[in-house]
Design a protein around this motif. Structure first.
Motif, PDB file in Angstrom:
ATOM      1  N   CYS A  19      -9.275  -4.999  -0.295  1.00  0.00           N
ATOM      2  CA  CYS A  19     -10.112  -3.988  -0.950  1.00  0.00           C
ATOM      3  C   CYS A  19      -9.488  -2.603  -0.895  1.00  0.00           C
ATOM      4  O   CYS A  19      -9.523  -1.860  -1.891  1.00  0.00           O
ATOM      5  N   GLU A  20      -8.905  -2.221   0.258  1.00  0.00           N
ATOM      6  CA  GLU A  20      -8.398  -0.853   0.371  1.00  0.00           C
ATOM      7  C   GLU A  20      -7.218  -0.602  -0.560  1.00  0.00           C
ATOM      8  O   GLU A  20      -6.990   0.541  -0.991  1.00  0.00           O
ATOM      9  N   LEU A  21      -6.468  -1.656  -0.916  1.00  0.00           N
ATOM     10  CA  LEU A  21      -5.369  -1.484  -1.866  1.00  0.00           C
ATOM     11  C   LEU A  21      -5.895  -0.982  -3.207  1.00  0.00           C
ATOM     12  O   LEU A  21      -5.247  -0.167  -3.882  1.00  0.00           O
ATOM     13  N   GLN A  22      -7.061  -1.447  -3.588  1.00  0.00           N
ATOM     14  CA  GLN A  22      -7.640  -1.017  -4.864  1.00  0.00           C
ATOM     15  C   GLN A  22      -8.117   0.432  -4.759  1.00  0.00           C
ATOM     16  O   GLN A  22      -7.981   1.205  -5.720  1.00  0.00           O
ATOM     17  N   TRP A  76      -2.174  -2.705   5.776  1.00  0.00           N
ATOM     18  CA  TRP A  76      -1.951  -2.127   7.106  1.00  0.00           C
ATOM     19  C   TRP A  76      -2.300  -3.112   8.211  1.00  0.00           C
ATOM     20  O   TRP A  76      -1.698  -3.086   9.288  1.00  0.00           O
ATOM     21  N   LYS A  77      -3.244  -4.002   7.973  1.00  0.00           N
ATOM     22  CA  LYS A  77      -3.517  -5.079   8.930  1.00  0.00           C
ATOM     23  C   LYS A  77      -2.582  -6.236   8.598  1.00  0.00           C
ATOM     24  O   LYS A  77      -2.959  -7.178   7.897  1.00  0.00           O
ATOM     25  N   ASP A  88       0.802  -1.228   0.000  1.00  0.00           N
ATOM     26  CA  ASP A  88       0.000   0.000   0.000  1.00  0.00           C
ATOM     27  C   ASP A  88       0.832   1.273   0.000  1.00  0.00           C
ATOM     28  O   ASP A  88       0.376   2.324  -0.447  1.00  0.00           O
ATOM     29  N   SER A  89       2.062   1.220   0.492  1.00  0.00           N
ATOM     30  CA  SER A  89       2.845   2.444   0.665  1.00  0.00           C
ATOM     31  C   SER A  89       3.145   3.131  -0.663  1.00  0.00           C
ATOM     32  O   SER A  89       3.299   4.357  -0.708  1.00  0.00           O
ATOM     33  N   THR A  90       3.197   2.375  -1.758  1.00  0.00           N
ATOM     34  CA  THR A  90       3.540   2.961  -3.054  1.00  0.00           C
ATOM     35  C   THR A  90       2.438   3.892  -3.549  1.00  0.00           C
ATOM     36  O   THR A  90       2.701   5.030  -3.954  1.00  0.00           O
TER      37      THR A  90
END
Length: 683
Positions: free
Chosen positions: A432-435, A410-411, A346-348
């Motif tokens: 889902c949040e990555l999308q 993050w989790k 996710d950091s990217t």
């Protein structure tokens, strides 16, 4: 776990028990630490062979603490003829003034003993209690003890000196003392730590802020940091207390990187006193309207360490933004991949989001131009290495199955991603949040390309890809029978159907169809997810739900701040306000300092929030939470050269006034009032 007390100054921190003592711990990193190495593992005070007990502790300031102690058991306190005050401060190194007071009317003799040791443990070795591979020595001197550790070129040292005469041995110092009637005896113990570089110098001496400083200098620096932030006036005392505490904790959590010598924000004490990609970016997003000067060093550092090759050991890939950077022995000898480690999916995308948000607030186009290559590389990573299965989604699976992180969202605990019945899905996984982050990053990248890089063709392409991703996501992740978005897709492309707080991050990213936003909000604020103190990480009817499970039922303040921001973005102001109210109400039970996480128990069951057993405190993105909630309540949003202010203050919170909000507009003031308040009376 014993109640612990911590003090810190940037790179250096000490964690002790409530007596001020440090003993080797198997379950928590007590001791004196700097740059991921423990320089004191034993720091134990005895008077005539007895341990002491705390009467009171003054720990109002982050960098110094005073302990008021007496020897013996609590039943003897009333008859105590002697008491002890330990006054300690960290200013690069540790200083402790030890004062023994004789409360009797006659001369008395005492034997004061300070047990001292250093295991020079790496932060990753604390729980594993691994045997050190180097050589540890102790060399007594005149009123001093030098503890040294060497392993090839890795060289660390702790030197302890006493201002009073001492009998020094390899395990500590002894002070046989005589104190007159109602008199006192004092010594100052100074603990210097040395991190030797390749040329034999203390590398901290090369950093402007990391070496020894006076406590007055630290206090002045912290005061200046707080003074630069907007001034809050409000009727809600928990809000005022949380704001003050957040600013002081954020000031204390700043540290200097050995790599570049820039001032960065550490993620949290005690486990995460270093740069984390995800944590640093989210914290930057939270604090941007208040202390924007923190953001450029973070973005520059992350860009400088951006992945440029395929390295299975470190989970590194071209364009990928790091997860974590460590300086300890295990990273140096590649026993851990954290030099740096890139195991975050996710950091990217978050890196791109932060840069755009920063420009929108500050107008700093020059930084956007300098980081153009890094942003393009990050957006390319999303579509290439990030899309492991070629389906148009961001997936993750570690390249290092021995010690790499399983979950790279993050989790990131092992059991955080699960089906509703508790089963764990196969890898790779696409949460889902990555999308949502990828969708937001593409739109923001398009804005930067059009505004700053004069590349409308690239901008058009990114906007088209974002629209396609949103359509595809709302088709594949929506669960019609449950009326919420799946937590993830498993390796077969099947939905992972647990109900989690992740759906709130989808609102923040903007990927949720408008027609579904209200239903998502109803789940977030419904009884399964909302405890009354905040949104749980996992709904209470799911197979793995545990109110004190790290990511499977606890309430995370940072998580709730992002959810509140997402609700606000969709115009769900009342729902966002409920989260704001619950977080500020919880903060009063933690003396204004929201912890990393607290238990997911129902509010009417416990009457107060129960802290997670090993929560980091202070933690950067928890410290940033009250700031972001203030932004949400006041409806602060940059638009061109202006700041839009559209307040919605929850009922019962009264007046909220934020003065001197910095940005491209200069400084402006914002005022909001609870909807239940009547018109303001004239002064």
């Amino acid at each position: 776990m014993k109640e612990l007390v911590s003090i810190l100054d940037g790179n250096t921190f000490l964690v002790s028990d409530r007596r001020g003592d440090v003993e080797p711990s198997l379950d928590f990193p007590t001791g004196l630490f700097a740059f991921d190495t423990r320089f004191l593992s034993t720091w134990l005070l005895l008077i005539d062979g007895e341990r002491l007990h705390a009467l009171s502790i003054d720990d109002a300031e982050s960098h110094r603490t005073r302990y008021f102690l007496v020897p013996g058991e609590p039943t003897h306190f009333l008859d105590a003829k002697v008491s002890v005050i330990r006054s300690r401060a960290i200013s690069g190194d540790l200083s402790e003034e030890l004062t023994v007071l004789n409360h009797s009317g006659q001369e008395m003799s005492f034997t004061v003993r300070m047990e001292m040791a250093s295991d020079f443990a790496d932060i990753f070795e604390i729980k594993d209690t691994q045997r050190k591979k180097g050589h540890n020595t102790a060399a007594p001197g005149e009123n001093s003890l030098r503890l040294t550790y060497r392993r090839d070129a890795f060289h660390r040292e702790t030197t302890i000196t006493s201002s009073a005469a001492a009998q020094v041995d390899r395990r500590g110092m002894t002070f046989p003392i005589m104190i007159g009637p109602h008199g006192e005896w004092t010594t100052r113990l100074t603990v210097n730590v040395v991190i030797y570089g390749a040329r034999g110098q203390d590398v901290r001496s090369l950093l402007p802020f990391a070496g020894s400083r006076t406590t007055a200098a630290i206090e002045a620096e912290h005061a200046e940091f707080v003074a630069r932030a907007p001034k809050l006036g409000c009727d809600c005392e928990p809000m005022a207390g949380a704001y003050r505490r957040s600013l002081t904790d954020l000031a204390a959590l700043r540290y200097e990187s050995i790599a570049l010598g820039v001032r960065l924000m550490a993620a949290g004490l005690p486990w995460f006193m270093t740069l984390f990609g995800r944590d640093s970016i989210f914290t930057s997003l939270q604090v941007l309207p208040f202390v924007p000067e923190l953001i450029p060093p973070t973005l520059t550092m992350l860009a400088g360490l951006q992945g440029h090759r395929v390295d299975d050991f470190r989970d590194e890939e071209p364009g990928k933004i790091l997860h974590e950077l460590r300086y300890g022995e295990s990273a140096g000898f590649e026993e851990q991949p954290h030099s740096p480690y890139y195991g975050a999916a996710d950091s990217t995308a978050l890196f791109v989001i932060l840069l755009d948000e920063y420009e929108r607030w500050t107008g700093d186009v020059e930084l956007v131009k300098r980081l153009e290559f890094s942003v393009r590389a990050a957006l390319t990573w999303i579509d290439t290495y990030g899309d492991l299965l070629g389906t148009g989604y961001v997936w993750y699976q570690t390249r290092n199955p021995k010690i790499g992180l399983e979950n790279q969202c993050w989790k990131d605990s092992w059991d955080a991603i699960c089906y509703s019945d508790g089963r764990l899905p196969s890898f790779p996984r696409a949460t889902c949040e990555l999308q949502g982050y990828a969708y937001d990053a593409k739109l923001r990248g398009a804005r930067l390309a059009r505004l700053c890089w004069n590349d409308p063709v690239y901008a058009d392409r990114l906007e088209r890809e974002a629209a396609e991703l949103k359509e595809r996501f709302n088709r594949d992740f929506w669960l019609p029978d449950k009326e919420y978005y799946a937590l993830a897709l498993d390796s077969d492309g099947s939905p992972v159907d647990a109900l989690t707080s992740n759906i709130g991050h989808l609102l923040w990213s903007g990927i949720v169809d408008d027609s579904r936003a209200q239903r998502v909000a109803e789940h977030l604020l419904g009884p399964r997810l909302f405890s009354g103190w905040g949104v749980r990480t996992l709904a209470d009817d799911q197979g793995r739900y545990n109110p004190i499970g790290y990511h499977v039922g606890t309430v995370w303040p940072f998580d709730n701040s992002i959810i509140a921001w997402g609700l606000w973005k969709y115009g769900l102001r009342e729902e966002a306000g409920r989260i704001c109210e619950s977080m500020f109400a919880a903060s009063r039970y933690f003396f204004g300092r929201l912890p990393e996480a607290f238990a997911g128990y129902e509010r009417d069951l416990t009457d107060y929030p129960v802290e997670y057993p090993t929560a980091c405190s202070p933690q950067a993105w928890s410290a940033g939470t009250p700031l972001l909630l203030l932004r949400v309540m006041l409806g602060l949003e940059p638009q061109g050269e202006h700041l839009i202010i559209d307040p919605y203050v929850p009922a019962g919170m009264g007046r909220v006034e934020l003065l001197d909000i910095p940005g491209r507009w200069g400084r402006v003031d914002a005022l909001g009032r609870s909807r239940d308040e009547g018109p303001r009376r004239p002064d």
